[in-house]
Design a protein around this motif. Structure first.
Motif, mmCIF file in Angstrom:
data_model
loop_
_atom_site.group_PDB
_atom_site.id
_atom_site.type_symbol
_atom_site.label_atom_id
_atom_site.label_comp_id
_atom_site.label_asym_id
_atom_site.label_seq_id
_atom_site.Cartn_x
_atom_site.Cartn_y
_atom_site.Cartn_z
ATOM 1 N N MET A 73 0.846 -1.188 0.000
ATOM 2 C CA MET A 73 0.000 0.000 0.000
ATOM 3 C C MET A 73 0.885 1.242 0.000
ATOM 4 N N PRO A 74 1.525 1.547 -1.148
ATOM 5 C CA PRO A 74 2.390 2.730 -1.201
ATOM 6 C C PRO A 74 1.574 4.014 -1.152
ATOM 7 N N GLY A 75 2.264 5.077 -0.802
ATOM 8 C CA GLY A 75 1.630 6.390 -0.801
ATOM 9 C C GLY A 75 1.982 7.192 0.431
ATOM 10 N N GLY A 76 2.555 8.373 0.195
ATOM 11 C CA GLY A 76 2.846 9.289 1.295
ATOM 12 C C GLY A 76 3.864 8.763 2.284
ATOM 13 N N ILE A 77 4.757 7.872 1.849
ATOM 14 C CA ILE A 77 5.785 7.273 2.705
ATOM 15 C C ILE A 77 5.154 6.696 3.975
ATOM 16 N N GLY A 78 4.055 5.981 3.798
ATOM 17 C CA GLY A 78 3.384 5.332 4.919
ATOM 18 C C GLY A 78 2.073 5.970 5.314
ATOM 19 N N ALA A 79 1.795 7.176 4.821
ATOM 20 C CA ALA A 79 0.593 7.907 5.229
ATOM 21 C C ALA A 79 -0.680 7.213 4.767
ATOM 22 N N VAL A 80 -0.680 6.685 3.549
ATOM 23 C CA VAL A 80 -1.886 6.034 3.015
ATOM 24 C C VAL A 80 -2.262 4.825 3.863
ATOM 25 N N ALA A 81 -1.278 3.993 4.191
ATOM 26 C CA ALA A 81 -1.547 2.808 5.005
ATOM 27 C C ALA A 81 -2.001 3.209 6.405
ATOM 28 N N TYR A 82 -1.378 4.201 6.990
ATOM 29 C CA TYR A 82 -1.717 4.655 8.350
ATOM 30 C C TYR A 82 -3.168 5.134 8.397
ATOM 31 N N ASN A 83 -3.559 5.907 7.407
ATOM 32 C CA ASN A 83 -4.932 6.399 7.346
ATOM 33 C C ASN A 83 -5.919 5.278 7.051
ATOM 34 N N HIS A 84 -5.524 4.349 6.195
ATOM 35 C CA HIS A 84 -6.385 3.209 5.846
ATOM 36 C C HIS A 84 -6.699 2.363 7.073
ATOM 37 N N VAL A 85 -5.670 2.054 7.854
ATOM 38 C CA VAL A 85 -5.870 1.218 9.041
ATOM 39 C C VAL A 85 -6.759 1.937 10.055
ATOM 40 N N ASN A 86 -6.545 3.211 10.259
ATOM 41 C CA ASN A 86 -7.358 3.952 11.217
ATOM 42 C C ASN A 86 -8.803 4.119 10.760
ATOM 43 N N ALA A 87 -9.001 4.273 9.461
ATOM 44 C CA ALA A 87 -10.341 4.571 8.957
ATOM 45 C C ALA A 87 -11.190 3.330 8.705
ATOM 46 N N THR A 88 -10.564 2.229 8.254
ATOM 47 C CA THR A 88 -11.375 1.094 7.809
ATOM 48 C C THR A 88 -11.022 -0.254 8.432
ATOM 49 N N ARG A 89 -9.827 -0.387 9.012
ATOM 50 C CA ARG A 89 -9.440 -1.696 9.548
ATOM 51 C C ARG A 89 -8.927 -1.574 10.980
ATOM 52 N N ASP A 90 -9.547 -0.677 11.709
ATOM 53 C CA ASP A 90 -9.092 -0.376 13.060
ATOM 54 C C ASP A 90 -9.323 -1.519 14.043
ATOM 55 N N HIS A 91 -10.247 -2.471 13.701
ATOM 56 C CA HIS A 91 -10.540 -3.592 14.600
ATOM 57 C C HIS A 91 -9.854 -4.894 14.170
#
Length: 333
Positions: free
Chosen positions: A75-93
């Motif tokens: 999940m490239p993008g923003g040097i880790g930002a995309v993955a960080y936001n993805h996990v917090n927004a949709t896969r936090d559990h």
């Protein structure tokens, strides 16, 4: 129907079809990932995050600590930002998902590059490997020691051209910025720094005498030490490293209190259960203690690190705060 209208309708159906296929593929990916533990590498294949995920996946499989194969996704993008936001927004559990991270994530969080989320937005799981910063010159460089480089920076910071596989504000830029600020007493904004697409390109420029100093990691130097083409002025560790690095002094030995350890580890979503979190903490601890994993880590040119659970979580959050203060010191905030 007129021709423009027909063309518009055709375009609409093409877009709709692509969207439906994308939704179906995402659904398939989630179904597959739901049946297997998953490690997200927040970058393209082949880099440090890919290595971190594969060390985990292969290590768990080889040591028998996990019988179900682990999926490595990208999940490239923003040097880790995309993955960080993805996990917090949709896969936090998601208790089966871990995400590769490094000291670079703490740097980017300190610089506000991960959007509205800060360092305590996830649960930091643990680090099982480490690397250390290095300052490297060509073998025929006039800089024989770190003190020679510091003296040149003091005299004229613009006379020294540094370069690395990263931009201003990156980990590798921070290494020369710290030398400038703490050792030479000059403003990092006065440095000359050339950004490259990767460490290999930067090393090529050093050997071609296009830059004077390469700032990278010790693991990148393993194949170059003994070649007669480079000189490592200092390793930014708290003590000397072993093996091929045993003859290379640290910056501290040379009178400069500068370190740059780079941990490699993982985080999980903020709302995973304590049971899932502790299960993964236990897995990482057991893995890091096995001889099989230690051999795998050494082959990748990495060094021991063992910090897990709440201790690691506190460490990363505090480190991000320290980097925020450092960013102000070197003029980035």
């Amino acid at each position: 129907m007129q021709e423009p209208a027909r063309r518009g309708a055709a375009r609409w159906w093409r877009v709709a079809s692509i969207a439906l296929v994308a939704i179906a593929l995402i659904g398939c990916q989630k179904q597959v990932a739901g049946d297997h533990p998953e490690c997200i590498a927040p970058a393209k294949p082949g880099g440090g995050y890919d290595l971190t995920c594969r060390l985990l996946a292969n290590g768990l499989q080889k040591t028998g600590l996990m019988t179900t194969p682990m999926i490595v996704s990208y999940m490239p993008g923003g040097i880790g930002a995309v993955a960080y936001n993805h996990v917090n927004a949709t896969r936090d559990h998601d208790g089966d998902l871990v995400v590769a991270a490094s000291t670079g994530a703490a740097v980017n969080l300190a610089l506000g590059k991960f959007g509205s989320y800060d360092a305590d937005a996830v649960r930091w799981l643990g680090a099982f490997a480490a690397d250390y910063g290095v300052l490297v010159v060509a073998a025929d460089s006039p800089y024989k020691t770190l003190s020679d480089l510091v003296a040149a920076l003091k005299k004229d910071p613009g006379s020294v051209v540094a370069g690395a596989g990263g931009s201003i504000g990156s980990q590798d830029w921070m290494k020369i910025a710290l030398v400038a600020k703490r050792a030479a007493g000059v403003a990092p904004k006065d440095l000359r720094f050339v950004s490259y697409e990767g460490g290999g390109e930067a090393m090529g420029s050093l050997l071609g005498h296009h830059i004077d100093v390469f700032t990278g990691d010790a693991s990148e130097m393993a194949g170059h030490i003994g070649s007669g083409k480079i000189r490592v002025l200092a390793i930014l560790a708290d003590q000397r490293l072993g093996g091929v690095y045993s003859d290379i002094p640290t910056a501290k030995e040379q009178g400069y209190d500068i370190e740059w350890p780079t941990w490699r580890g993982f985080y999980m979503g903020p709302n995973v259960t304590d049971a899932n979190y502790e299960t993964w903490v236990a897995r990482l601890k057991k893995l890091a203690a096995t001889d099989q994993f230690k051999t795998m880590r050494t082959k990748q040119g990495l060094f021991p690190e063992a910090r897990f659970g709440a201790d690691f979580d506190d460490y990363v959050v505090n480190q991000a705060h320290e980097f925020e203060a450092l960013a102000r010191q070197v003029g980035l905030k």
